[in-house]
Design an enzyme around this catalytic site. Structure first.
Site, PDB file in Angstrom:
ATOM      1  CE  LYS A 144      -3.751   0.103  -0.204  1.00  0.00           C
ATOM      2  NZ  LYS A 144      -4.582   0.092  -1.441  1.00  0.00           N
TER       3      LYS A 144
ATOM      4  CG  HIS B  94      -3.681   4.332  -5.555  1.00  0.00           C
ATOM      5  ND1 HIS B  94      -4.266   3.972  -6.757  1.00  0.00           N
ATOM      6  CD2 HIS B  94      -3.539   3.176  -4.852  1.00  0.00           C
ATOM      7  CE1 HIS B  94      -4.476   2.671  -6.779  1.00  0.00           C
ATOM      8  NE2 HIS B  94      -4.037   2.164  -5.645  1.00  0.00           N
TER       9      HIS B  94
ATOM     10  CG  ASP C 258     -11.067   6.045  -9.466  1.00  0.00           C
ATOM     11  OD1 ASP C 258      -9.923   5.948  -9.003  1.00  0.00           O
ATOM     12  OD2 ASP C 258     -11.441   5.435 -10.487  1.00  0.00           O
TER      13      ASP C 258
ATOM     14  CG  ASN D 295      -7.751  -2.080   2.277  1.00  0.00           C
ATOM     15  OD1 ASN D 295      -8.876  -1.712   2.562  1.00  0.00           O
ATOM     16  ND2 ASN D 295      -6.861  -2.421   3.200  1.00  0.00           N
TER      17      ASN D 295
END
Length: 374
Positions: free
Chosen positions: A75, A96, A270, A300
């Site tokens: 992550k 991200h 998103d 997640n």
């Protein structure tokens, strides 16, 4: 190279980037592997299993980051980890960056090198490091829909399965990619009426050959979407919305078309993206209600299935990680244009166009950052 396998600290994140067998591959090539204590416990791997394959167990994250040249994780870098970023440190993970402006700031300020799994692509234009997690996320998203449709979890009490004498539930899936196909496979197997919407006719053709007849395949235009919203019991979003777009596929106003107390499962997560009302949630607090519609937007989902997810993720990422360790990061990026597409930050410069546009900040191409062009 000294490779560090970090223990994930994100809420309810039980995956680990590398299996003991993956560690063995690094060691065979002469690399040193440090594994943070108990990093693999959540995925079923003991410290002893890593030691047996040649890894050294380190007690703390501080020691891991200090000694490692290359951090291999799952992550994004969280606030508690910002202090560990430094110049010349390589971080290979899901980043991200567009969704985490402060994290992007810290990468640029520290001059750490960030390579994002989610932006690496292959010769067919696909995303090989997203693919294995996308399938699991799609299937996990439908499992979540089964759970949060139950009255005991605040749902409308509809069983998402075919039951004789009762109306068959309808599941609408936006996107016929890996996540959408994963969701459709389970939803159809439970006997639901499933509709997949996509603008890519090749994706729809592929879906036609692998999914059963109770899956309707529609071109994703506005009218088809509206028709689906009016009749659906669960809406699942499985498309990645371009990071710089400010419009939405399903606006807040369009939620009024959906039956009250229905469910949206946004697998893509998103924030304020394809689904205007989406905002990321956690496994601890997974749902919220907007406009009378329950939203599940856990970012997640695969972490709920860590044994399956870790094996699948490591299988996909390990070949790229080995290239970075074997060649050094700069040469690996120069030699592999697919890996290079994942370069997010390099020596204090933003190298991901989508994040530059989304956050309205300057960026350069990975090729320019690496000295491959003037």
């Amino acid at each position: 190279m000294i490779v560090g396998i970090a223990k994930e600290i994100k809420n309810n994140e039980y995956r680990v980037a590398c299996t003991p067998n993956g560690v063995k591959e690094f060691v065979k090539r002469g690399h040193t592997v440090l594994v943070e204590k108990d990093a693999g416990i959540g995925s079923g791997f003991s410290n002893e299993e890593y030691i047996a394959q040649g890894a050294e167990i380190v007690e703390t994250a501080e020691e891991l980051y200090k000694r490692s040249e290359f951090i291999y994780k799952v992550k994004e870098i969280l606030e508690e980890e910002y202090k560990y970023l430094r110049e010349d440190l390589i971080v290979f993970t899901y980043i991200h960056s567009n969704a985490h402006r402060e994290q992007t700031d810290k990468f640029l300020e520290s001059k750490a090198i960030g390579i994002a799994y989610e932006d690496v692509y292959d010769r067919n234009g696909g995303f090989p490091l997203l693919k294995p997690m996308s399938e699991i996320a799609g299937k996990g998203g439908f499992i979540a829909a089964l759970n949060f449709s139950q009255s005991i979890h605040g749902g409308n009490g509809l069983m998402l399965a075919r039951v004789h004498g009762v109306r068959t539930p309808e599941i609408t899936i936006i996107g016929a990619g890996n996540a959408g196909l994963g969701a459709a496979e389970l939803a159809a197997a439970f006997g639901n009426k499933v509709t997949i919407l996509d603008v890519n006719t090749d994706n729809l053709e592929h879906a036609k050959h692998i999914l059963p007849p109770n899956v309707e395949l529609l071109y994703s235009d506005e009218q088809n979407l509206i028709n689906c919203l009016k009749r659906t019991d669960v809406l699942m979003n499985c498309i990645l919305w371009p990071k710089w777009r400010t419009d939405h596929l399903v606006s807040r106003e369009m939620l009024k078309l959906i039956k009250p107390n229905s469910l949206i499962v946004d697998v893509s997560c998103d924030d304020n993206g394809a689904i205007e009302t989406s905002r990321s949630t956690s496994h601890d607090d997974p749902v919220y209600v907007e406009e009378g519609i329950t939203h599940y937007v856990v970012d997640n989902i695969p972490a709920a299935f860590p044994q399956t997810s870790t094996y699948s993720l490591c299988n996909a990422t390990l070949p790229f990680a080995l290239q970075i360790a074997d060649k050094g990061v700069k040469q690996a990026l120069i030699d592999n244009k697919y890996l290079r597409r994942g370069l997010t930050s390099y020596e204090g410069q933003l190298t991901l166009e989508e994040t530059g546009k989304k956050q309205d900040r300057p960026y350069i191409s990975p090729e320019k950052a690496l000295g491959m062009e003037d």
